[in-house]
Scaffold this motif. Sequence first.
Motif, mmCIF file in Angstrom:
data_model
loop_
_atom_site.group_PDB
_atom_site.id
_atom_site.type_symbol
_atom_site.label_atom_id
_atom_site.label_comp_id
_atom_site.label_asym_id
_atom_site.label_seq_id
_atom_site.Cartn_x
_atom_site.Cartn_y
_atom_site.Cartn_z
ATOM 1 N N ILE A 162 -5.163 19.118 21.859
ATOM 2 C CA ILE A 162 -4.074 18.149 22.321
ATOM 3 C C ILE A 162 -2.888 18.114 21.531
ATOM 4 C CG2 ILE A 162 -3.327 16.016 22.863
ATOM 5 C CD1 ILE A 162 -6.327 15.291 23.723
ATOM 6 N N GLY A 163 -2.937 18.374 20.160
ATOM 7 C CA GLY A 163 -1.640 18.457 19.389
ATOM 8 C C GLY A 163 -1.065 19.810 19.466
ATOM 9 N N PHE A 164 -1.703 20.962 19.626
ATOM 10 C CA PHE A 164 -1.145 22.243 20.111
ATOM 11 C C PHE A 164 -0.474 22.128 21.286
ATOM 12 C CE2 PHE A 164 -1.471 26.484 22.110
ATOM 13 C CZ PHE A 164 -0.944 27.139 21.059
ATOM 14 N N LEU A 165 -1.093 21.788 22.403
ATOM 15 C CA LEU A 165 -0.450 21.482 23.720
ATOM 16 C C LEU A 165 0.872 20.613 23.594
ATOM 17 C CD1 LEU A 165 -3.406 20.679 26.044
ATOM 18 C CD2 LEU A 165 -1.923 22.906 25.739
ATOM 19 N N ILE A 166 0.754 19.462 22.661
ATOM 20 C CA ILE A 166 2.118 18.882 22.675
ATOM 21 C C ILE A 166 3.237 19.725 22.008
ATOM 22 C CG2 ILE A 166 3.044 16.765 21.485
ATOM 23 C CD1 ILE A 166 0.448 15.165 22.067
ATOM 24 N N SER A 167 2.893 20.477 20.761
ATOM 25 C CA SER A 167 3.757 21.165 20.235
ATOM 26 C C SER A 167 4.404 22.205 20.956
ATOM 27 C CB SER A 167 2.897 21.635 18.964
ATOM 28 O OG SER A 167 2.193 22.652 19.358
ATOM 29 N N ARG A 168 3.768 22.755 21.922
ATOM 30 C CA ARG A 168 4.294 23.576 22.994
ATOM 31 C C ARG A 168 5.560 23.152 23.421
ATOM 32 N NH1 ARG A 168 3.438 28.609 21.318
ATOM 33 N NH2 ARG A 168 3.995 29.098 23.554
ATOM 34 N N MET A 169 5.738 21.781 23.558
ATOM 35 C CA MET A 169 6.890 21.298 24.267
ATOM 36 C C MET A 169 8.245 21.024 23.353
ATOM 37 S SD MET A 169 4.758 18.392 26.217
ATOM 38 C CE MET A 169 6.263 17.533 27.001
ATOM 39 N N LEU A 170 7.749 21.065 22.068
ATOM 40 C CA LEU A 170 8.874 21.102 21.074
ATOM 41 C C LEU A 170 9.777 22.371 20.744
ATOM 42 C CD1 LEU A 170 6.831 19.342 18.288
ATOM 43 C CD2 LEU A 170 8.423 18.240 20.179
ATOM 44 N N PRO A 171 11.007 22.230 20.356
ATOM 45 C CA PRO A 171 11.693 23.610 20.179
ATOM 46 C C PRO A 171 11.040 24.355 19.043
ATOM 47 C CG PRO A 171 13.218 21.550 20.162
ATOM 48 C CD PRO A 171 11.746 20.955 20.190
ATOM 49 N N ALA A 172 10.467 24.069 18.006
ATOM 50 C CA ALA A 172 9.724 24.492 17.214
ATOM 51 C C ALA A 172 8.150 24.233 17.035
ATOM 52 C CB ALA A 172 10.512 24.460 15.555
ATOM 53 N N PRO A 173 7.219 24.984 17.399
ATOM 54 C CA PRO A 173 6.105 24.565 17.598
ATOM 55 C C PRO A 173 5.435 24.257 16.165
ATOM 56 C CG PRO A 173 6.490 26.313 18.921
ATOM 57 C CD PRO A 173 7.538 26.288 18.161
ATOM 58 N N LEU A 174 4.333 23.349 16.236
ATOM 59 C CA LEU A 174 3.634 23.221 14.927
ATOM 60 C C LEU A 174 2.934 24.204 14.305
ATOM 61 C CD1 LEU A 174 1.909 19.657 15.999
ATOM 62 C CD2 LEU A 174 4.073 19.932 14.904
ATOM 63 N N THR A 175 3.015 24.111 13.013
ATOM 64 C CA THR A 175 2.432 25.419 12.430
ATOM 65 C C THR A 175 0.768 24.893 12.083
ATOM 66 O OG1 THR A 175 2.592 24.201 10.263
ATOM 67 C CG2 THR A 175 4.511 25.611 10.752
ATOM 68 N N PRO A 176 0.034 25.966 12.042
ATOM 69 C CA PRO A 176 -1.457 25.498 11.826
ATOM 70 C C PRO A 176 -1.566 24.481 10.933
ATOM 71 C CG PRO A 176 -0.937 28.104 11.514
ATOM 72 C CD PRO A 176 0.548 27.250 11.792
ATOM 73 N N GLN A 177 -0.867 24.512 9.654
ATOM 74 C CA GLN A 177 -1.124 23.603 8.796
ATOM 75 C C GLN A 177 -0.729 22.070 9.422
ATOM 76 O OE1 GLN A 177 0.038 26.500 7.940
ATOM 77 N NE2 GLN A 177 -1.541 27.116 6.982
#
Length: 676
Positions: free
Chosen positions: A63-78
């Motif tokens: 779910i964190g990965f899916l949410i991060s896809r909505m941000l201008p800069a996706p979340l890093t693995p860390q």
Amino acid sequence: MTSRRWLRWFSSGSGHLSAAQPEFTLRAVSIGLGIGCLICFTNLSLGLQSGWISMMSIQSALIGFLISRMLPAPLTPQEIIVVQTTAVATGTMPLAAGFVGILPALGLLSEERDGTPPIHLTWLSAAAWSCAVAFFGVFLSPPLRKQVIIEEELPFPSGTATAQLISVLHKLPPPDTAIHRRRGYRAVEEDDEPGVSEEVTDVSRQGPLDEGGESEREFVQHEGWYDLAWSFGTAGALTLFAYFFPAVFTIPIFGAYLAKEWLWYFTPSLSYVGQGIIMGFPTTVSMNLGMFVGWAVLSPLSKLAGWAPGRVGDMSDGARGWILWVALGIMCTDSSVSLVPVVWEFIEDAMRPLRRGYARIDGDQPAKRDHEDETPDRLVPMTWVLVGLSVSIVVGTILVWLVFGHEGIKPWSTVIGFFLGGLLSVIGVRALGETDLNPVSGLGKISQLLFAWLQPGNIVANIIAGGVAEAGAQQAGDLMQDLKTGHLCHASPRAQFYGQLIGSSVSIVVTTTAYTLYNRAYQIPGPSFPAPTAYVWLGLARLLRDGQLPQNSAAFMAGFSLLFGMLSAFKTYSGRSQSGFAKYIPSGVAFAIGFLNTPSFSIARLIGGLVEFVYRTRYAKKDGGGDIRLVVIASGFVLGEGVVSIVSLLLKTFGVGVVSCWGCGHGLCGGCPTIG
């Protein structure tokens, strides 16, 4: 700072604590807390219903990965690892702080039988209790990580699976899961004698990303949100519909008589189905075998033979209370036997330096190699650990004394509970690392046994001190899975430590508030939230004080305990010898859970287990998403019902009742006045 600049700062990940921990960002912690709060409500609801909760670490990462896809800069693995670490620390507090077992058990006390009236904590008292046990396991984690993850390289299957998922989603080479210093079951030194069988899958040699991983990543990016949304919405809509029409969740599949008199009905909860998918087919089969033996064989036998003359669902003199003791025997025996090799290995590890002659007479002592691959600025300093543990014990003891008083539990007993929790944490973490099962149920019973001797006759002290000891073992184990994920993906242990502290702190308020609201709106334990593990805690405390069991339950308790003791021993041995038969042996703990819950809970989970088995064996490779797709759907089912349960709670609090009680003639619907 304007709102637009703040949003750009948040989305870009610039809000980190320092340059040394770039993965610890404001957005990662915020997303983790949001997911964790949803999991917390879900786990509290499901835990009060069935006594079973889920860490949801893989689901949090997804779910964190899916949410991060909505941000201008996706979340890093860390950052994703910080998300799931914070979410797990927030979401597992209902079990770690005893809201699904300890506190309901205290509410079941009887002044006539136990010498003390029921204890119902206020919001402030419950928050103080949570604060007393919320941080001890967090500060235990860094030294345990050093031993079981770095030195011994225990596999921690769930943590490893989460690391592999994160690597797939971010197009990274698979994490190096080769075990360089372990062969088979027992930890050995690198210079130990060769020739021991070593079955290790070194996925780091498979290349950067296989075709299956690529297809799973593409699925999550393009279809993940869609599947999560429809599964979440479907489960939520069904849950809300069942609130207004309670008969939907109490279907008398074998007729009204068996439903009313023998509690054989079906709850078509998609959350239960999702839990069954997450548990897997073998666990749900074990649970349903226990359900059949408990509710189709032993329950009628005890009722018809006159051993349990009360109503079947009565926990005091009914069949449900009678089979509880058989379940308790199975859980204690299975957990204890499974701990034997872990304790034996612990003793062997402690004695190995002496056997190898590290302390040489000539003073030429070989230096022990440090296998830590993180720099000191990314680790949690030992001074923090020592100060944190000391403060946790002192403050925790004071808070427990303030909440329960000197007559409830002596301060020295609480201190012993913390130290026992530290010891049990070592055992539980090792068992979790080897088997992916944290035997906290058995560890909790061990602590109750000790405190029955330290403060004989004091049921309140027995339950509270046992809960203190169990909390440390539960929390340290859950957080160790996250630290294994971080180790494989090269995340900062210090950043994860910060996430754990923040998640645990926020969860104190969230869990306490949620439990208080549930307690005001519903009877706990009651028809909607039976809290089965509360009866286990209270039942064992009474048994250790009185030594009395219901009529003829001792013989069945001994027989089933002996049977599952042998099965557990065989399963443990088969696991050590890498035999393929171990997976077909029923899990004693899951079997006992089938006794504790009515058939409605287990049947729905079996459906989920069957779905998982059929999909994994027949459709996973053909479907683009592989196993990941089913995990996403199951997560939506579980979270959908958990979130809508908050809506149901608010409706109940403001007096909005059911629309129709049609079909509730059997008296089993949680929201209808026809309940008998």
